[in-house]
Structure formats: structure tokens, C-alpha cells
Motif scaffolding. Structure first.
Motif, PDB file in Angstrom:
ATOM      1  N   LEU A 130      -7.457  -1.233  -1.475  1.00 40.65           N
ATOM      2  CA  LEU A 130      -6.998  -2.499  -0.922  1.00 40.65           C
ATOM      3  C   LEU A 130      -7.940  -3.631  -1.325  1.00 40.65           C
ATOM      4  O   LEU A 130      -7.504  -4.731  -1.663  1.00 40.65           O
ATOM      5  CB  LEU A 130      -6.864  -2.433   0.600  1.00 40.65           C
ATOM      6  CG  LEU A 130      -6.280  -3.686   1.251  1.00 40.65           C
ATOM      7  CD1 LEU A 130      -4.865  -3.947   0.743  1.00 40.65           C
ATOM      8  CD2 LEU A 130      -6.284  -3.565   2.759  1.00 40.65           C
ATOM      9  N   GLU A 131      -9.234  -3.371  -1.320  1.00 40.81           N
ATOM     10  CA  GLU A 131     -10.212  -4.398  -1.710  1.00 40.81           C
ATOM     11  C   GLU A 131     -10.040  -4.834  -3.159  1.00 40.81           C
ATOM     12  O   GLU A 131     -10.356  -5.970  -3.501  1.00 40.81           O
ATOM     13  CB  GLU A 131     -11.636  -3.929  -1.462  1.00 40.81           C
ATOM     14  CG  GLU A 131     -12.046  -4.010  -0.004  1.00 40.81           C
ATOM     15  CD  GLU A 131     -11.908  -5.410   0.572  1.00 40.81           C
ATOM     16  OE1 GLU A 131     -12.359  -6.391  -0.050  1.00 40.81           O
ATOM     17  OE2 GLU A 131     -11.315  -5.524   1.666  1.00 40.81           O
TER      18      GLU A 131
ATOM     19  N   LEU B  75       0.870  -1.167   0.000  1.00 40.86           N
ATOM     20  CA  LEU B  75       0.000   0.000   0.000  1.00 40.86           C
ATOM     21  C   LEU B  75       0.910   1.221   0.000  1.00 40.86           C
ATOM     22  O   LEU B  75       1.616   1.475   0.979  1.00 40.86           O
ATOM     23  CB  LEU B  75      -0.900  -0.021   1.243  1.00 40.86           C
ATOM     24  CG  LEU B  75      -2.035   0.974   1.320  1.00 40.86           C
ATOM     25  CD1 LEU B  75      -3.012   0.775   0.160  1.00 40.86           C
ATOM     26  CD2 LEU B  75      -2.770   0.823   2.640  1.00 40.86           C
ATOM     27  N   ALA B  76       0.935   1.935  -1.140  1.00 44.79           N
ATOM     28  CA  ALA B  76       1.849   3.066  -1.304  1.00 44.79           C
ATOM     29  C   ALA B  76       1.076   4.378  -1.340  1.00 44.79           C
ATOM     30  O   ALA B  76       0.075   4.502  -2.048  1.00 44.79           O
ATOM     31  CB  ALA B  76       2.652   2.910  -2.594  1.00 44.79           C
TER      32      ALA B  76
ATOM     33  N   TRP C  97      -3.715   6.702  -2.227  1.00 47.19           N
ATOM     34  CA  TRP C  97      -3.128   5.386  -1.983  1.00 47.19           C
ATOM     35  C   TRP C  97      -3.252   4.501  -3.211  1.00 47.19           C
ATOM     36  O   TRP C  97      -4.266   4.524  -3.893  1.00 47.19           O
ATOM     37  CB  TRP C  97      -3.814   4.708  -0.800  1.00 47.19           C
ATOM     38  CG  TRP C  97      -3.547   5.375   0.508  1.00 47.19           C
ATOM     39  CD1 TRP C  97      -4.362   6.262   1.153  1.00 47.19           C
ATOM     40  CD2 TRP C  97      -2.389   5.222   1.330  1.00 47.19           C
ATOM     41  NE1 TRP C  97      -3.782   6.674   2.327  1.00 47.19           N
ATOM     42  CE2 TRP C  97      -2.567   6.037   2.462  1.00 47.19           C
ATOM     43  CE3 TRP C  97      -1.226   4.467   1.223  1.00 47.19           C
ATOM     44  CZ2 TRP C  97      -1.627   6.123   3.476  1.00 47.19           C
ATOM     45  CZ3 TRP C  97      -0.281   4.547   2.233  1.00 47.19           C
ATOM     46  CH2 TRP C  97      -0.481   5.364   3.345  1.00 47.19           C
ATOM     47  N   GLU C  98      -2.214   3.710  -3.449  1.00 43.28           N
ATOM     48  CA  GLU C  98      -2.233   2.699  -4.499  1.00 43.28           C
ATOM     49  C   GLU C  98      -1.905   1.363  -3.856  1.00 43.28           C
ATOM     50  O   GLU C  98      -0.972   1.280  -3.060  1.00 43.28           O
ATOM     51  CB  GLU C  98      -1.199   3.007  -5.584  1.00 43.28           C
ATOM     52  CG  GLU C  98      -1.514   4.229  -6.395  1.00 43.28           C
ATOM     53  CD  GLU C  98      -0.482   4.502  -7.481  1.00 43.28           C
ATOM     54  OE1 GLU C  98       0.393   3.640  -7.723  1.00 43.28           O
ATOM     55  OE2 GLU C  98      -0.541   5.573  -8.076  1.00 43.28           O
ATOM     56  N   ALA C  99      -2.675   0.338  -4.207  1.00 40.67           N
ATOM     57  CA  ALA C  99      -2.454  -0.989  -3.636  1.00 40.67           C
ATOM     58  C   ALA C  99      -2.063  -1.966  -4.733  1.00 40.67           C
ATOM     59  O   ALA C  99      -2.495  -1.843  -5.876  1.00 40.67           O
ATOM     60  CB  ALA C  99      -3.717  -1.476  -2.935  1.00 40.67           C
ATOM     61  N   SER C 100      -1.252  -2.915  -4.350  1.00 42.49           N
ATOM     62  CA  SER C 100      -0.913  -4.018  -5.254  1.00 42.49           C
ATOM     63  C   SER C 100      -0.679  -5.260  -4.414  1.00 42.49           C
ATOM     64  O   SER C 100      -0.087  -5.187  -3.342  1.00 42.49           O
ATOM     65  CB  SER C 100       0.316  -3.684  -6.098  1.00 42.49           C
ATOM     66  OG  SER C 100       1.426  -3.397  -5.275  1.00 42.49           O
TER      67      SER C 100
ATOM     68  N   ALA D 135      -8.358  -4.547   6.931  1.00 46.40           N
ATOM     69  CA  ALA D 135      -9.494  -3.790   6.410  1.00 46.40           C
ATOM     70  C   ALA D 135      -9.738  -2.539   7.253  1.00 46.40           C
ATOM     71  O   ALA D 135      -9.991  -1.454   6.710  1.00 46.40           O
ATOM     72  CB  ALA D 135     -10.740  -4.666   6.375  1.00 46.40           C
ATOM     73  N   GLU D 136      -9.641  -2.673   8.575  1.00 43.40           N
ATOM     74  CA  GLU D 136      -9.864  -1.523   9.453  1.00 43.40           C
ATOM     75  C   GLU D 136      -8.741  -0.488   9.309  1.00 43.40           C
ATOM     76  O   GLU D 136      -8.994   0.715   9.335  1.00 43.40           O
ATOM     77  CB  GLU D 136     -10.002  -1.978  10.898  1.00 43.40           C
ATOM     78  CG  GLU D 136     -11.296  -2.742  11.141  1.00 43.40           C
ATOM     79  CD  GLU D 136     -11.469  -3.177  12.583  1.00 43.40           C
ATOM     80  OE1 GLU D 136     -10.944  -2.492  13.487  1.00 43.40           O
ATOM     81  OE2 GLU D 136     -12.128  -4.214  12.796  1.00 43.40           O
ATOM     82  N   ILE D 137      -7.519  -0.947   9.157  1.00 44.85           N
ATOM     83  CA  ILE D 137      -6.399  -0.026   8.954  1.00 44.85           C
ATOM     84  C   ILE D 137      -6.578   0.715   7.633  1.00 44.85           C
ATOM     85  O   ILE D 137      -6.444   1.937   7.574  1.00 44.85           O
ATOM     86  CB  ILE D 137      -5.058  -0.779   8.989  1.00 44.85           C
ATOM     87  CG1 ILE D 137      -4.764  -1.255  10.412  1.00 44.85           C
ATOM     88  CG2 ILE D 137      -3.923   0.085   8.458  1.00 44.85           C
ATOM     89  CD1 ILE D 137      -3.629  -2.250  10.518  1.00 44.85           C
ATOM     90  N   ALA D 138      -6.901  -0.019   6.568  1.00 49.50           N
ATOM     91  CA  ALA D 138      -7.103   0.602   5.258  1.00 49.50           C
ATOM     92  C   ALA D 138      -8.238   1.625   5.310  1.00 49.50           C
ATOM     93  O   ALA D 138      -8.131   2.713   4.723  1.00 49.50           O
ATOM     94  CB  ALA D 138      -7.389  -0.463   4.210  1.00 49.50           C
ATOM     95  N   GLU D 139      -9.301   1.303   6.041  1.00 45.72           N
ATOM     96  CA  GLU D 139     -10.416   2.237   6.166  1.00 45.72           C
ATOM     97  C   GLU D 139      -9.975   3.521   6.877  1.00 45.72           C
ATOM     98  O   GLU D 139     -10.292   4.625   6.448  1.00 45.72           O
ATOM     99  CB  GLU D 139     -11.570   1.580   6.922  1.00 45.72           C
ATOM    100  CG  GLU D 139     -12.807   2.446   6.977  1.00 45.72           C
ATOM    101  CD  GLU D 139     -13.984   1.726   7.612  1.00 45.72           C
ATOM    102  OE1 GLU D 139     -14.737   2.403   8.330  1.00 45.72           O
ATOM    103  OE2 GLU D 139     -14.132   0.513   7.392  1.00 45.72           O
TER     104      GLU D 139
END
Length: 179
Positions: free
Chosen positions: A175-176, A7-8, A14-17, A163-167
Motif C-alpha cells: 500500500l505504501e 488492494l487485491a 496482496w497487490e495494491a494500485s 495504514a493500520e488496516i493494511a498492516e
């Protein structure tokens, strides 16, 4: 079952991979992988979870040393990915210290002193797990500047933590997409 993602934080959000950790052998390799995800030296998180057991965060800010948080060190120690994160420094050990028994001096089958092999196996497992603390280890303030305090981080359920951290970071949608 494991999940690992990068997660950058970028100028655009934010960009996720998702990421494969099979070729990662050390924490240094993991930090390099994170740095590759952000050529502008922005903040990058490596998010790792093992379902129902533990989660770990590695934060890489440019060329600074990675910061690590693991929700349950004893559970992570039983995982190849967890072992990447559980450095001697994180566990409060002298680097390179040999905390385990001298294997050359041990009677490994246990049959000479009347002990059954089953009892011996249970004892070895307890000793190996006992060397690593149960519960969270690492930098509990890893997300302080992003709105998630240490108390909140330590209280997260491993099943819902990422999920909670990403939120909280405003990155749940990205992230999803890689989950």
C-alpha cells in the motif's frame, strides 16, 4: 486531500494500485473497477480516505454484492467520493425515497418572512447534514475474517486507518508503494 487505492488479494499475496475515481459515478461502477483488478475473482478492497475527516472501505468478493463501511457518514456526505458509498440501503432509507424537502414548495431566498439569507443557508446546511447520521455506517464486520474486528475498525482514527488496516492484513508495504 483524497487518497484512493485498490488492494487485491492474490495467490502471491496482496497487490495494491492507486486509482482515479473521477469517472466513477455509482457504487456499481466502483464495484466493476474493483472486479477488473482481480480477474480470478479474489477479494478486492477499494480504500478511500479524506484526510482528517473520514475513510471508507468497499469489499468486493467475486460477483457478490459489495460490502461497505464508512467511518463517518455525515463527513462523507459532504464529499463526492463519499456520496458514492452512501447508498439508501446503507443509510437505512427506502431506495428512491425523497428525504429532502419539496423544493418547489420552498421559499429559497427566505427574505419574504424576515429571515436573512445567512440564517437560511445555515438552516439548509443543518437539514442536509442532519439527514445522514454522524459516525460509522455499514458493515462493521467487513474485515472480521481478516483479523480486524468491528470494534477495532470503528475505533480507528481516519488519519491512520488505512495504514493500520493494511498492516493488519500484511499489506502495508504494497500500500505504501502507491501512496
Amino acid at each position: 486531500m483524497y487518497f484512493a487505492a485498490l488492494l487485491a488479494r492474490t495467490e502471491d499475496g496482496w497487490e495494491a494500485s492507486d486509482t482515479e475515481l473521477d469517472d466513477v459515478e455509482t457504487l456499481s461502477d466502483l464495484a466493476d473497477l474493483a472486479r477488473e483488478a482481480s480477474p480470478d475473482e479474489d477479494t478486492v478492497f477499494v480504500l478511500i480516505e479524506q484526510e482528517d475527516s473520514w475513510f471508507g472501505l468497499v469489499r468486493v468478493d467475486g460477483e457478490e454484492d459489495p460490502r461497505i463501511f464508512v467511518s463517518d457518514a455525515a463527513a462523507a456526505a459532504r464529499s463526492a467520493y463519499g456520496e458514492l458509498l452512501l447508498t439508501d440501503e446503507l443509510l437505512g432509507r427506502e431506495p428512491g425515497a425523497d428525504d429532502g424537502p419539496d423544493l418547489d414548495a420552498l421559499d429559497l431566498d427566505g427574505t419574504e418572512d424576515g429571515e436573512s439569507e445567512e440564517e437560511s443557508d445555515e438552516e439548509e446546511e443543518t437539514t442536509a447534514v442532519g439527514a445522514v447520521p454522524h459516525g460509522p455506517v455499514g458493515d462493521g464486520g467487513i474485515l472480521d475474517d481478516l483479523g480486524v474486528g468491528e470494534k477495532e475498525l470503528r475505533a480507528l482514527d481516519p488519519n491512520e486507518a488505512l495504514a493500520e488496516i493494511a498492516e493488519a492484513l500484511g499489506a502495508s508495504e504494497v500500500l505504501e508503494t502507491v501512496r
